[in-house]
Design an enzyme around this catalytic site. Structure first.
Site, PDB file in Angstrom:
ATOM      1  CD1 TRP A  74      37.232 -19.593 -91.144  1.00 15.22           C
ATOM      2  CD2 TRP A  74      38.590 -17.821 -91.697  1.00 15.22           C
ATOM      3  NE1 TRP A  74      36.672 -18.673 -90.534  1.00 15.22           N
ATOM      4  CE2 TRP A  74      37.728 -16.981 -90.817  1.00 15.22           C
ATOM      5  CE3 TRP A  74      39.435 -16.817 -92.374  1.00 15.22           C
ATOM      6  CZ2 TRP A  74      37.200 -16.580 -90.798  1.00 15.22           C
ATOM      7  CZ3 TRP A  74      39.315 -16.009 -92.628  1.00 15.22           C
ATOM      8  CH2 TRP A  74      37.904 -15.173 -91.702  1.00 15.22           C
ATOM      9  CG  ASN A 100      47.452 -19.596 -93.579  1.00 17.91           C
ATOM     10  OD1 ASN A 100      46.986 -19.443 -93.844  1.00 17.91           O
ATOM     11  ND2 ASN A 100      48.400 -20.525 -92.445  1.00 17.91           N
ATOM     12  N   GLY A 101      47.008 -18.012 -95.861  1.00 15.56           N
ATOM     13  CA  GLY A 101      47.078 -16.327 -96.571  1.00 15.56           C
ATOM     14  C   GLY A 101      46.599 -15.484 -97.448  1.00 15.56           C
ATOM     15  CD  GLU A 488      37.631 -15.230 -72.416  1.00 13.94           C
ATOM     16  OE1 GLU A 488      36.918 -14.121 -73.549  1.00 13.94           O
ATOM     17  OE2 GLU A 488      37.440 -16.174 -72.834  1.00 13.94           O
ATOM     18  CE  LYS A 492      35.309 -18.163 -75.075  1.00 18.27           C
ATOM     19  NZ  LYS A 492      36.785 -17.490 -74.739  1.00 18.27           N
ATOM     20  CD  GLU A 495      34.671 -17.468 -79.010  1.00 13.51           C
ATOM     21  OE1 GLU A 495      35.246 -17.592 -79.989  1.00 13.51           O
ATOM     22  OE2 GLU A 495      35.525 -17.861 -77.673  1.00 13.51           O
ATOM     23  CG  HIS A 511      24.307   5.522 -67.661  1.00 15.22           C
ATOM     24  ND1 HIS A 511      24.184   6.189 -66.727  1.00 15.22           N
ATOM     25  CD2 HIS A 511      25.712   4.402 -66.571  1.00 15.22           C
ATOM     26  CE1 HIS A 511      25.350   5.779 -65.916  1.00 15.22           C
ATOM     27  NE2 HIS A 511      25.669   5.244 -65.799  1.00 15.22           N
ATOM     28  CE  LYS A 610      43.057 -22.076 -79.382  1.00 11.73           C
ATOM     29  NZ  LYS A 610      42.413 -22.076 -78.966  1.00 11.73           N
TER      30      LYS A 610
END
Ligand code: AGP
Length: 615
Positions: A74, A100-101, A488, A492, A495, A511, A610
């Site tokens: 990623w 990773n990082g 939520e 969903k 994404e 408003h 994830k």
């Protein structure tokens, strides 16, 4: 955010690495690559895109060997392309690394290395690290382990790394700081991965490295685990894994997300099992009992999390304040950690995280801990960093969640937090006995109710998805405890379908967002038969008056909303406080079907991963 895999043993490494990468692809899928030592040299293959694309070249090229490392990326530093893909190689071609990082001080190290004659192929921080290792090695470090250790003492940031040497087919060096790393151990073989799923079929024995630890893995020798700074050896603690292979496969479903939506009766049941003893009128939660005094005397509960976990925290705010009567603040972990928050020893901080590895949430609890707060983790992954960093906690027991869009983890989080609120509320004397027993009974019915709510996955729901799949925007409205459900639902949809969606408290619509409503705007309204019902109906009328299209989540027998709405989806009634566990389900399914109709990659939506282990 990336996934790393490594193998050292007597088997062919290639299939283990490829299968491992596929299981870790949920962590990032911008590019994939591997490096395998065949006894005399290292062959490396890497490519932009998913593991399957990289496999197209690797499968038809030499890939024999029993030592190898592999990576699914990623992107953080450098765009996703072939050159920036891992593994990265030192300038001489000798050392290979997966990472990773993020190495935060890579720029200054890169400049120093350049002045010493190093050149770079990629834009990545990782290539800087492997060249630093090479530089230290050639300057006289006696071994790869020593060179890695010295290099890690110069870098700041986060990493889980595995390094191999073309001139040594028998050794792999791994290290961890901030990003997860687990070593699976079997007879004369080692598996390395970001989580245990890549090696479940080979071994159930695993060592989770702690931050600041590294390990040298040598063929035929025991693991050598030690501290990066002090060099002190560390006695490894071997975990016995309980996960099984079936739980990480699709089991006949087209997508992991759908499988995970359907697993919710079981996952909620598992999150309550052994804790909710409705018949006996008891809740048993060891972590809460151990820190009972802290909860009894808490002046405030601060909940931290990100994304869906933050939404679970918002639901918990309503439930805790109602039942436990403790003031609750819900914070984005990323904001909390950077705004010098006022925290005292009387605060209890609840950290919510499916993965248990989210960098911002982890940093938030470290900050709160340093100021004396009690940290209670609500995590899904046993052995994860947040779980280990917490004083106490309650695992959600939702099982592995592979789909990037969180579904069963959310409902399990809400179930566990609700149990906590009930237990603390009862112990603080806020809930009359008969009401408490009613709550326990109602909560015990939830898994069965979810099972029945899942029947809404029918032609009606698919027809709604078809009708609105081409919409450019969606609005989600809810009140009270169903306001976070609206957030939520919108998340969903965003994404996995890439349709713009907003969640709002229904009363806030007037408003501002009401200006958006016209005949093209689908508005999903959560309208449950509770104290807010009449008000929600009024909000629905306001939408209707502007010709908005209403998709209402209603209870059976509701005639007012049925009359007003263009479409209705029914969910059974439960106590208002527990209703998010039911109203969330049709919203998950609606997003799922819209994404499928639009041909989206449901389990691995673009740009997402994830587990967000970078800030
Ligand atoms: C949820 O669908 C998301 N993919 C995302 O918002 C997620 O909830 C967030 O990144 C937090 O992850 P965590 O629960 O593992 O900490």
């Amino acid at each position: 955010m990336c996934g790393i895999v490594g193998y050292l043993g007597s088997k062919e490494a290639y299939p283990i690495l490829i299968n491992g990468l596929k299981r870790l692809e949920y962590r990032g899928y911008d590019s994939a690559g591997l490096a395998i030592h065949n006894g005399s040299e290292i062959k490396q293959y890497k490519r932009k895109g998913k593991v399957a694309r990289m496999e197209e070249i690797a499968a038809n090229s030499p890939h024999e060997g029993t030592l190898g490392i592999a990576h699914t990326r990623w992107a953080t530093h450098g765009e996703p392309n072939d050159v920036n893909s891992h593994p990265h190689t030192s300038m001489s071609g000798r050392f290979h690394i997966i990472h990773n990082g993020i190495i935060e001080n890579f720029a200054s190290i890169k400049e120093a290395l350049k002045s010493r004659g190093f050149t770079f192929q990629s834009d990545t921080d990782t290539e800087v690290l492997i060249n630093l290792i090479e530089d230290i090695y050639t300057e006289g470090a006696k071994s790869l382990s020593k060179a890695v250790k010295a290099a890690l003492n110069q870098v700041s940031g986060a990493y889980a790394i595995a390094v191999i040497d073309s001139e040594d087919p028998n050794t792999m060096v791994v290290a961890k700081m901030g990003s997860p790393l687990v070593v699976g151990i079997s007879d004369n073989e080692y598996f390395v991965a970001s989580d245990a799923t890549p090696f479940l079929e080979y071994t159930k024995r695993a060592i989770y490295l702690e931050d600041g630890q590294m390990a040298t893995l040598r063929r035929g020798e025991n693991i050598h685990l030690y501290n990066v700074i002090s060099d002190e050896p560390v006695e490894p603690y071997i975990h016995q894994l309980t996960l099984d292979i079936a739980s990480i496969e699709k089991g006949g479903y087209e997508h992991f997300m759908l499988k995970e939506i359907y697993e919710q009766p079981q996952s909620i049941h598992d999150s309550l099992r052994g804790r909710l003893l409705a018949e006996e009128g008891k809740i048993i939660m060891r972590g809460v009992s151990e820190y009972k005094a802290k909860f009894m005397n808490a002046e405030r509960i601060i909940i931290v999390g990100c994304g869906t976990s933050w939404h679970a925290g918002l639901v918990a705010e309503y439930v805790f304040e109602e039942l436990a009567r403790i003031p609750v603040e819900v914070e984005y972990a990323s904001e909390f950690r950077y705004r010098n928050p006022i925290i005292t020893e009387k605060d209890v901080v609840i950290a919510i995280s499916q993965s248990g590895e989210t960098a911002d949430t982890l940093a938030a609890i470290k900050l709160a801990k340093s100021k004396g707060a009690t940290i209670f983790g609500v995590c899904n992954i046993v052995g994860s960093s947040i779980a280990r960093e917490s004083h106490a906690g309650a695992f959600t027991h939702a099982g592995p969640e592979i789909g990037v869009a969180s579904t069963k983890a959310f409902t399990a989080q809400v179930a566990v937090l609700t149990l906590m609120a009930l237990k603390i509320g009862q112990e603080r004397g806020n809930i009359p006995k008969t009401q408490y027993l009613k709550y326990l009974h109602a909560l015990s019915q939830i898994p069965g109710q979810v099972e029945r709510v899942l029947k809404c996955n029918d032609e009606n729901l698919i027809a709604i998805a078809e009708e609105y799949a081409s919409a450019l925007n969606f609005l989600y409205l809810g009140r009270g405890v169903n306001f976070p459900v609206a957030l939520e639902g919108a998340l969903k949809l965003k994404e996995i379908s890439y349709i713009h969606a907003e969640g709002y408290p229904a009363a806030e619509m007037k408003h501002g967002p009401i200006a958006l409503i016209d005949e093209n705007m689908p508005v999903v309204i959560i309208a449950q038969q509770n104290a807010n019902y009449e008000k929600v109906v009024s909000n629905a009328q306001e939408v209707k008056a502007r010709k908005g299209k209403i998709i209402a989540i209603i209870n059976p027998g509701d005639t007012d909303m049925r009359h007003l709405a263009d479409h209705c989806i029914e969910v059974e009634e439960t106590d208002e406080l527990f209703s998010p566990l039911l109203t969330t389900i049709p919203l998950q399914l609606l997003s799922y079907h819209i994404a499928v109709i639009l041909g989206r990659n449901v389990d691995q939506p673009r740009n997402l991963a994830k587990s967000v282990t970078v800030e």
